[in-house]
Motif scaffolding. Structure first.
Motif, PDB file in Angstrom:
ATOM      1  N   ALA A  95       0.814  -1.217   0.000  1.00  0.00           N
ATOM      2  CA  ALA A  95       0.000   0.000   0.000  1.00  0.00           C
ATOM      3  C   ALA A  95       0.848   1.268   0.000  1.00  0.00           C
ATOM      4  N   GLU A  96       1.997   1.250   0.693  1.00  0.00           N
ATOM      5  CA  GLU A  96       2.839   2.459   0.748  1.00  0.00           C
ATOM      6  C   GLU A  96       3.479   2.773  -0.592  1.00  0.00           C
ATOM      7  N   LYS A  97       3.778   1.739  -1.387  1.00  0.00           N
ATOM      8  CA  LYS A  97       4.496   1.959  -2.644  1.00  0.00           C
ATOM      9  C   LYS A  97       3.580   1.974  -3.866  1.00  0.00           C
ATOM     10  N   ASP A  98       2.405   1.407  -3.761  1.00  0.00           N
ATOM     11  CA  ASP A  98       1.481   1.396  -4.906  1.00  0.00           C
ATOM     12  C   ASP A  98       1.030   2.822  -5.197  1.00  0.00           C
ATOM     13  N   PRO A  99       1.242   3.334  -6.422  1.00  0.00           N
ATOM     14  CA  PRO A  99       0.889   4.732  -6.723  1.00  0.00           C
ATOM     15  C   PRO A  99      -0.598   5.025  -6.546  1.00  0.00           C
ATOM     16  N   ARG A 100      -1.449   4.004  -6.581  1.00  0.00           N
ATOM     17  CA  ARG A 100      -2.884   4.234  -6.421  1.00  0.00           C
ATOM     18  C   ARG A 100      -3.265   4.503  -4.967  1.00  0.00           C
ATOM     19  N   GLY A 111     -21.172  -2.265  -2.057  1.00  0.00           N
ATOM     20  CA  GLY A 111     -20.276  -2.421  -0.935  1.00  0.00           C
ATOM     21  C   GLY A 111     -19.064  -3.230  -1.315  1.00  0.00           C
ATOM     22  N   SER A 112     -18.320  -3.662  -0.311  1.00  0.00           N
ATOM     23  CA  SER A 112     -17.115  -4.433  -0.604  1.00  0.00           C
ATOM     24  C   SER A 112     -16.866  -5.451   0.500  1.00  0.00           C
ATOM     25  N   MET A 113     -16.153  -6.528   0.126  1.00  0.00           N
ATOM     26  CA  MET A 113     -15.627  -7.488   1.086  1.00  0.00           C
ATOM     27  C   MET A 113     -14.112  -7.493   0.908  1.00  0.00           C
ATOM     28  N   CYS A 114     -13.390  -7.298   2.010  1.00  0.00           N
ATOM     29  CA  CYS A 114     -11.946  -7.132   1.882  1.00  0.00           C
ATOM     30  C   CYS A 114     -11.210  -7.844   3.002  1.00  0.00           C
ATOM     31  N   VAL A 115      -9.914  -8.045   2.788  1.00  0.00           N
ATOM     32  CA  VAL A 115      -8.998  -8.490   3.833  1.00  0.00           C
ATOM     33  C   VAL A 115      -7.809  -7.536   3.859  1.00  0.00           C
ATOM     34  N   ILE A 116      -7.241  -7.355   5.058  1.00  0.00           N
ATOM     35  CA  ILE A 116      -6.112  -6.444   5.250  1.00  0.00           C
ATOM     36  C   ILE A 116      -4.974  -7.211   5.909  1.00  0.00           C
ATOM     37  N   ASP A 117      -3.804  -7.150   5.301  1.00  0.00           N
ATOM     38  CA  ASP A 117      -2.599  -7.728   5.893  1.00  0.00           C
ATOM     39  C   ASP A 117      -1.723  -6.576   6.383  1.00  0.00           C
ATOM     40  N   ALA A 118      -1.154  -6.722   7.559  1.00  0.00           N
ATOM     41  CA  ALA A 118      -0.324  -5.661   8.117  1.00  0.00           C
ATOM     42  C   ALA A 118       0.978  -5.485   7.356  1.00  0.00           C
ATOM     43  N   ASN A 119       1.381  -6.475   6.587  1.00  0.00           N
ATOM     44  CA  ASN A 119       2.648  -6.419   5.859  1.00  0.00           C
ATOM     45  C   ASN A 119       2.400  -6.533   4.361  1.00  0.00           C
ATOM     46  N   PRO A 120       3.269  -5.958   3.549  1.00  0.00           N
ATOM     47  CA  PRO A 120       3.158  -6.179   2.100  1.00  0.00           C
ATOM     48  C   PRO A 120       3.241  -7.670   1.792  1.00  0.00           C
ATOM     49  N   ARG A 121       2.548  -8.095   0.753  1.00  0.00           N
ATOM     50  CA  ARG A 121       2.534  -9.515   0.394  1.00  0.00           C
ATOM     51  C   ARG A 121       2.092  -9.679  -1.042  1.00  0.00           C
ATOM     52  N   VAL A 122       2.363 -10.858  -1.587  1.00  0.00           N
ATOM     53  CA  VAL A 122       1.861 -11.241  -2.909  1.00  0.00           C
ATOM     54  C   VAL A 122       0.677 -12.173  -2.692  1.00  0.00           C
ATOM     55  N   TRP A 123      -0.467 -11.800  -3.227  1.00  0.00           N
ATOM     56  CA  TRP A 123      -1.674 -12.625  -3.088  1.00  0.00           C
ATOM     57  C   TRP A 123      -1.621 -13.783  -4.085  1.00  0.00           C
ATOM     58  N   THR A 124      -1.979 -14.974  -3.633  1.00  0.00           N
ATOM     59  CA  THR A 124      -1.997 -16.118  -4.548  1.00  0.00           C
ATOM     60  C   THR A 124      -3.308 -16.147  -5.327  1.00  0.00           C
ATOM     61  N   ALA A 125      -3.286 -16.848  -6.454  1.00  0.00           N
ATOM     62  CA  ALA A 125      -4.501 -16.975  -7.262  1.00  0.00           C
ATOM     63  C   ALA A 125      -5.599 -17.690  -6.482  1.00  0.00           C
ATOM     64  N   GLY A 126      -5.229 -18.693  -5.681  1.00  0.00           N
ATOM     65  CA  GLY A 126      -6.221 -19.418  -4.892  1.00  0.00           C
ATOM     66  C   GLY A 126      -6.887 -18.541  -3.850  1.00  0.00           C
ATOM     67  N   GLU A 127      -6.090 -17.668  -3.205  1.00  0.00           N
ATOM     68  CA  GLU A 127      -6.667 -16.753  -2.210  1.00  0.00           C
ATOM     69  C   GLU A 127      -7.649 -15.793  -2.855  1.00  0.00           C
ATOM     70  N   LEU A 128      -7.281 -15.240  -3.990  1.00  0.00           N
ATOM     71  CA  LEU A 128      -8.161 -14.276  -4.659  1.00  0.00           C
ATOM     72  C   LEU A 128      -9.418 -14.948  -5.178  1.00  0.00           C
ATOM     73  N   GLU A 129      -9.303 -16.178  -5.669  1.00  0.00           N
ATOM     74  CA  GLU A 129     -10.484 -16.904  -6.145  1.00  0.00           C
ATOM     75  C   GLU A 129     -11.448 -17.162  -4.980  1.00  0.00           C
ATOM     76  N   THR A 130     -10.910 -17.553  -3.823  1.00  0.00           N
ATOM     77  CA  THR A 130     -11.768 -17.800  -2.664  1.00  0.00           C
ATOM     78  C   THR A 130     -12.419 -16.510  -2.185  1.00  0.00           C
ATOM     79  N   LEU A 131     -11.680 -15.405  -2.163  1.00  0.00           N
ATOM     80  CA  LEU A 131     -12.270 -14.121  -1.779  1.00  0.00           C
ATOM     81  C   LEU A 131     -13.386 -13.719  -2.732  1.00  0.00           C
ATOM     82  N   ALA A 132     -13.188 -13.968  -4.032  1.00  0.00           N
ATOM     83  CA  ALA A 132     -14.237 -13.652  -5.003  1.00  0.00           C
ATOM     84  C   ALA A 132     -15.495 -14.470  -4.720  1.00  0.00           C
ATOM     85  N   ILE A 133     -15.323 -15.759  -4.382  1.00  0.00           N
ATOM     86  CA  ILE A 133     -16.466 -16.618  -4.054  1.00  0.00           C
ATOM     87  C   ILE A 133     -17.185 -16.099  -2.816  1.00  0.00           C
TER      88      ILE A 133
END
Length: 452
Positions: free
Chosen positions: A109-114, A143-165
């Motif tokens: 989040a700190e480095k992403d220009p968005r 609305g939105s459903m989200c998760v927050i990690d305290a540290n920078p990380r790379v999200w896996t495809a499986g995690e994102l697919e489950t969040l979408a579900i």
């Protein structure tokens, strides 16, 4: 910060997505009934699943207004009151998926220009963020459903697919409440009962059965042009919640879905898998008219979340036609469905397939079927075709009530409607073993009324 190019509708004068002020979107948000509402177990359960899958410390379900964000579920925070569980719309990341009407994924989040310099990073401790929109039945992101990690990380495809579900499951729950307003109170009470009774499942039959009831629809929604009935039969002397479940709901447009499943085992773990299965099936059935595709996605969700029990299921997706009914059916480790023709003939339908929650990939296949006027489709769990005698009965034991016995019993129901058919099967099972039931049983019947 994300700019106008990120949002299909452009931005407002304050730099936030213009769609936040869209009248149609705000009307859909108001119709949802969620603005300022208190937390509920059904949303908390889904949020906890999200943190469990991703390992994040925070997960949230929010509803995003024009100027305020309303927090529906943040399980790690105590609930104070409706005023304390909201903030200015620009003080969190939740408006991003709404503005895009799609996923918003940030790895640093700190480095992403968005997001660099965003006011939410410090207060919420945002190292990485992943969110998906909650969408109304007419396609408005509310609305939105989200998760927050305290540290920078790379999200896996499986995690994102489950969040979408899980986000689709939240959307499905909200939209179901809107479309079935007459049963909203009953559904809310049923879901609230889940957390209340879990600690007493092994000691209280009354509380256990309350949870069992909460995992079944309080009533079957009428299907235009069809006669439908369901029946649930309890095992004798069983005080544990088991995993037999059924559902009947509108998938998309003229298409409807009927499903029966059987989760291995009993108790709290079986109840959790049953709830996961019902939410996932409802979330995905509207996007995939192939039952095999929907059951394959359920298998992926169970593996991703390390579901503690496997399950078998049969799903049929169908629509009414001028000639009766046409659809596709898939078996996932489940006994075949039965069709009773108008003349009393009984046929099996379905290709044997893999059970769910154990292996990937799975072997699943759709089979097309049709019902003419007077025909009936029966879905059932194995309590109807593997009914064993009471081992403690002093009377001579009758043979097991098996698939052949079930087919004969169904043939005897020629001319009966859906409710009469399930009632006759229930009575025959009870009579066969003198009222003793070796296993819980679920029955779901769909009948095309005969033409007059």
């Amino acid at each position: 910060m994300a700019g106008a190019a990120e949002y299909p509708g452009g931005v407002r004068a304050d730099g936030l997505p213009a769609v936040l002020s869209d009248r149609d979107r705000l009307a859909a948000l108001e119709a949802s009934g969620q603005v300022g509402s208190a937390p509920e177990a059904v949303f908390d359960d889904l949020a906890r699943l999200a943190t469990s899958v991703t390992g994040c410390g925070i997960s949230a379900v929010t509803f995003v207004g024009e100027t305020r964000t309303f927090w529906k579920s943040v399980p790690h925070l105590p609930y104070g009151d409706a005023e304390s569980w909201q903030n200015a719309v620009g003080d969190s990341f939740c408006y991003f998926p709404v503005g895009m009407n799609g996923p918003f994924i940030v790895e640093d989040a700190e480095k992403d220009p968005r997001t660099a310099g965003h006011p939410a990073i410090g207060p919420w401790g945002v190292g990485a963020w992943a969110g998906f929109p909650i969408v109304s039945a007419d396609g408005q992101a509310i609305g939105s459903m989200c998760v927050i990690d305290a540290n920078p990380r790379v999200w896996t495809a499986g995690e994102l697919e489950t969040l979408a579900i899980l986000a689709r499951a939240v959307s499905s729950e909200v939209n179901l409440r809107v479309s079935l307003s007459s049963t909203r109170n009953a559904l809310t009470r049923a879901q609230d009962a889940l957390e209340t009774v879990q600690e007493a499942l092994d000691t209280s039959k009354e509380l256990a059965r309350s949870l069992q009831d909460s995992l079944l629809p309080p009533l079957l929604r009428p299907v235009p042009g069809l006669d439908a009935a369901a029946r649930y039969l309890e095992a004798s002397g069983d005080v544990s919640v088991v995993g037999d479940f059924y559902d009947l709901f509108q998938a998309r447009g003229p298409w409807w879905t009927a499903v029966i499943g059987d989760v291995c085992g009993k108790g709290t773990e079986a109840a959790k898998v049953t709830a996961l299965a019902r939410y996932t099936l409802r979330a995905d059935a509207g996007e995939h008219l192939s039952p095999a595709a929907v059951l394959d996605r359920l298998n992926a969700a169970m593996l991703a979340q390390r579901a503690p029990r496997y399950l078998t299921a049969v799903q049929a997706t169908f629509r009414t036609t001028p000639a009766g009914l046409a659809g596709r059916l898939c078996l996932a480790g489940h006994p075949p469905a039965l069709i009773r023709r108008a003349d009393g003939r009984v046929q099996q339908v379905g290709t044997p397939g893999s059970l769910l929650g154990v292996f990937a990939p799975v072997r699943l296949a759709d089979v097309r079927f049709r019902l003419a006027p007077g025909d009936l489709l029966l879905l059932y769990t194995d309590g109807a075709c593997e009914a064993r005698p009471d081992p403690d009965s002093p009377r001579p034991h009758r043979p097991m009530f098996d698939e052949a016995a079930l087919a004969r019993t169904l043939a005897d129901t020629r001319g009966l409607d859906a409710a009469g058919t399930t009632g006759h099967i229930a009575a025959t099972l009870a009579a066969h073993h003198d009222g003793w039931a070796s296993d819980d049983t679920a029955l779901l019947a769909l009948r095309v009324p005969p033409r007059t």
